[in-house]
Design a protein around this motif. Structure first.
Motif, mmCIF file in Angstrom:
data_model
loop_
_atom_site.group_PDB
_atom_site.id
_atom_site.type_symbol
_atom_site.label_atom_id
_atom_site.label_comp_id
_atom_site.label_asym_id
_atom_site.label_seq_id
_atom_site.Cartn_x
_atom_site.Cartn_y
_atom_site.Cartn_z
ATOM 1 N N GLN A 101 14.598 7.201 59.478
ATOM 2 C CA GLN A 101 13.723 7.906 58.555
ATOM 3 C C GLN A 101 13.812 7.395 57.127
ATOM 4 O OE1 GLN A 101 16.144 11.808 59.240
ATOM 5 N NE2 GLN A 101 14.379 12.307 58.012
ATOM 6 N N ILE A 102 14.569 6.328 56.927
ATOM 7 C CA ILE A 102 14.613 5.729 55.601
ATOM 8 C C ILE A 102 13.450 4.741 55.499
ATOM 9 C CG2 ILE A 102 15.941 4.161 54.117
ATOM 10 C CD1 ILE A 102 18.427 5.843 54.968
ATOM 11 N N ILE A 103 12.623 4.970 54.495
ATOM 12 C CA ILE A 103 11.357 4.250 54.420
ATOM 13 C C ILE A 103 11.384 3.191 53.335
ATOM 14 C CG2 ILE A 103 8.889 4.548 53.909
ATOM 15 C CD1 ILE A 103 9.317 7.450 55.093
ATOM 16 N N VAL A 107 17.202 3.700 46.911
ATOM 17 C CA VAL A 107 17.569 5.098 47.148
ATOM 18 C C VAL A 107 16.590 6.084 46.492
ATOM 19 C CG1 VAL A 107 19.347 6.843 46.663
ATOM 20 C CG2 VAL A 107 20.013 4.589 47.530
ATOM 21 N N GLY A 108 16.372 5.919 45.173
ATOM 22 C CA GLY A 108 15.530 6.885 44.455
ATOM 23 C C GLY A 108 14.123 6.936 45.037
ATOM 24 N N ALA A 109 13.579 5.775 45.356
ATOM 25 C CA ALA A 109 12.218 5.713 45.895
ATOM 26 C C ALA A 109 12.162 6.368 47.270
ATOM 27 C CB ALA A 109 11.755 4.264 45.988
ATOM 28 N N ASP A 110 13.213 6.171 48.044
ATOM 29 C CA ASP A 110 13.215 6.752 49.379
ATOM 30 C C ASP A 110 13.214 8.278 49.317
ATOM 31 O OD1 ASP A 110 13.425 6.213 52.337
ATOM 32 O OD2 ASP A 110 15.011 7.692 51.995
ATOM 33 N N VAL A 111 14.066 8.831 48.456
ATOM 34 C CA VAL A 111 14.150 10.289 48.361
ATOM 35 C C VAL A 111 12.852 10.853 47.769
ATOM 36 C CG1 VAL A 111 15.478 12.219 47.390
ATOM 37 C CG2 VAL A 111 16.662 10.191 48.236
ATOM 38 N N TYR A 147 20.410 -0.310 46.610
ATOM 39 C CA TYR A 147 19.713 -0.651 47.854
ATOM 40 C C TYR A 147 20.263 0.175 49.002
ATOM 41 C CZ TYR A 147 16.992 -4.400 45.962
ATOM 42 O OH TYR A 147 16.073 -5.091 45.239
ATOM 43 N N VAL A 148 19.395 0.828 49.733
ATOM 44 C CA VAL A 148 19.827 1.693 50.830
ATOM 45 C C VAL A 148 20.673 0.905 51.829
ATOM 46 C CG1 VAL A 148 19.051 3.102 52.757
ATOM 47 C CG2 VAL A 148 17.791 3.162 50.605
ATOM 48 N N ARG A 157 23.285 8.406 55.625
ATOM 49 C CA ARG A 157 22.981 9.721 56.189
ATOM 50 C C ARG A 157 22.692 10.710 55.050
ATOM 51 N NH1 ARG A 157 23.218 12.137 61.054
ATOM 52 N NH2 ARG A 157 24.040 10.248 61.960
ATOM 53 N N ARG A 158 23.488 10.605 53.985
ATOM 54 C CA ARG A 158 23.254 11.509 52.854
ATOM 55 C C ARG A 158 21.917 11.246 52.184
ATOM 56 N NH1 ARG A 158 28.780 12.505 49.723
ATOM 57 N NH2 ARG A 158 30.204 12.044 51.416
ATOM 58 N N VAL A 159 21.528 9.974 52.117
ATOM 59 C CA VAL A 159 20.210 9.651 51.536
ATOM 60 C C VAL A 159 19.119 10.298 52.400
ATOM 61 C CG1 VAL A 159 18.560 7.798 51.042
ATOM 62 C CG2 VAL A 159 20.966 7.525 50.414
ATOM 63 N N ALA A 160 19.276 10.196 53.719
ATOM 64 C CA ALA A 160 18.282 10.789 54.626
ATOM 65 C C ALA A 160 18.224 12.305 54.425
ATOM 66 C CB ALA A 160 18.623 10.447 56.074
ATOM 67 N N ILE A 161 19.382 12.926 54.277
ATOM 68 C CA ILE A 161 19.414 14.378 54.069
ATOM 69 C C ILE A 161 18.779 14.717 52.716
ATOM 70 C CG2 ILE A 161 20.893 16.424 53.823
ATOM 71 C CD1 ILE A 161 22.900 15.050 55.730
ATOM 72 N N ALA A 162 19.103 13.910 51.688
ATOM 73 C CA ALA A 162 18.531 14.164 50.353
ATOM 74 C C ALA A 162 17.006 14.111 50.411
ATOM 75 C CB ALA A 162 19.064 13.149 49.341
ATOM 76 N N GLY A 163 16.479 13.153 51.170
ATOM 77 C CA GLY A 163 15.023 13.018 51.283
ATOM 78 C C GLY A 163 14.385 14.251 51.890
#
Ligand SMILES: Nc1ncnc2c1ncn2[C@@H]1O[C@H](COP(=O)(O)OP(=O)(O)OP(=O)(O)O)[C@@H](O)[C@H]1O
Ligand SMILES: [Mg+2]
Length: 290
Positions: A101-103, A107-111, A147-148, A157-163
């Protein structure tokens, strides 16, 4: 008034077969029925391949769900013309494989992806991204331009949760959220989920093959075995059925394992214990303080 409201999510005799009608058809879920009420914290638990992620995917409208089986706020999500965009705005899902699910690369852009797609202004989006990353222990100034793919699995995983958090959905579904986190990361995520549920009155659904963290987080367990619901009840009630659980290849919490051993000495020893302190108190009751 509250009682007459429909459940926020409901499965009615839900069944799902992958590759239906082909020689490789595999029945993942059979005749599963349960309701989830607003504000509940429900663990959908079961061994690997028991069907947890298939149920999650049904909430995400990722499967060809048959009419009459999956309901959100009383509305059949498979009904023609059902507003799927609304379902996506209301049910936030952190999938089992966060990388899926990371697109965006950064990081910032993904969230920011979800809030932007939902039409929030740049200022609102930035505020949500900052808040979500900070909440997940990824300080915004430090992480927003990282960079993710250079992050660790736990950080991704935390980036995905943040999103998903940045969407501020009333329902949050996490599929195996603790996988790949070290004990400290798990503790932090557990505390975060407690806090969020409190502050935002979330409906929380957690899928796991382990009851260790789920028994602290959830009020209720729906237990799956081979695609069917075999138990559904308050966490402690389910933990009392320890022998049935042990046969299902589900990881039991440490205090429950300890209690089960102690049953050899004390046949009436309770197994619905959530913490080491509770286990110790039961031991003290029987043999006195050491
Ligand atoms: N895309 C797919 N195509 C075919 N069969 C699938 C697919 N996804 C899942 N299955 C099958 O459906 C059943 C349930 O799988 P599911 O992933 O829902 O279980 P799970 O409880 O989430 O497992 P895990 O703990 O490994 O994540 C399994 O038998 C699995 O092999
Ligand atoms: Mg799964």
């Amino acid at each position: 008034m509250e009682d007459s409201a429909p459940p926020i999510l409901e499965l009615r005799h839900f069944g799902y077969t992958y590759l239906e009608g082909t020689p490789r058809a595999s029945e993942a879920i059979r005749d599963a029925s349960f309701e989830i009420r607003r504000g509940e914290r429900v663990g959908i638990v079961g061994a690997t391949q028991s069907g947890k992620s298939t149920i999650v995917d049904s909430f995400a409208h990722l499967l060809r769900v048959k009419p009459g089986q999956v309901f959100y706020e009383g509305r059949d999500i498979a009904e023609p013309g059902y507003d799927r965009a609304r379902l996506r705005r209301e049910v936030g899902i952190v999938f089992q494989r966060p990388d899926s699910q990371i697109i965006e690369d950064v990081v910032g852009a993904d969230v920011a992806f979800g809030p932007t797609a939902a039409g929030l202004s740049a200022a609102e989006t930035r505020e949500r991204v900052e808040e979500s990353l900070n909440t997940l222990g990824l300080p915004y100034p430090e992480y927003r331009l990282r960079y993710v793919h250079a992050l660790s699995g736990g950080q991704r995983r935390r980036v995905a949760i943040a999103g998903v958090l940045a969407m501020r959905t009333p329902v949050l579904v996490l599929d195996e959220p603790m996988a790949g986190l070290d004990p400290r990361g798990r503790r932090e995520l557990l505390e975060l989920l407690f806090r969020l549920q409190d502050e935002r009155d979330l409906t929380l659904i957690v899928c796991s093959a382990s009851l260790t963290d789920a028994s602290l987080l959830c009020d209720r367990f729906v237990v799956l075995d081979g695609g069917t619901v075999v138990m559904d009840g308050p966490v402690r009630e389910v933990l009392r059925e320890v022998d049935r659980l042990a046969k299902l290849d589900i990881t039991l919490p440490e205090p429950v394992i300890g209690a089960r051993e102690l049953r050899k000495l004390f046949p009436d020893f309770p197994t619905d214990l959530l913490t080491e302190d509770e286990l110790e108190a039961e031991i003290v009751k029987r043999i006195g303080a050491a």
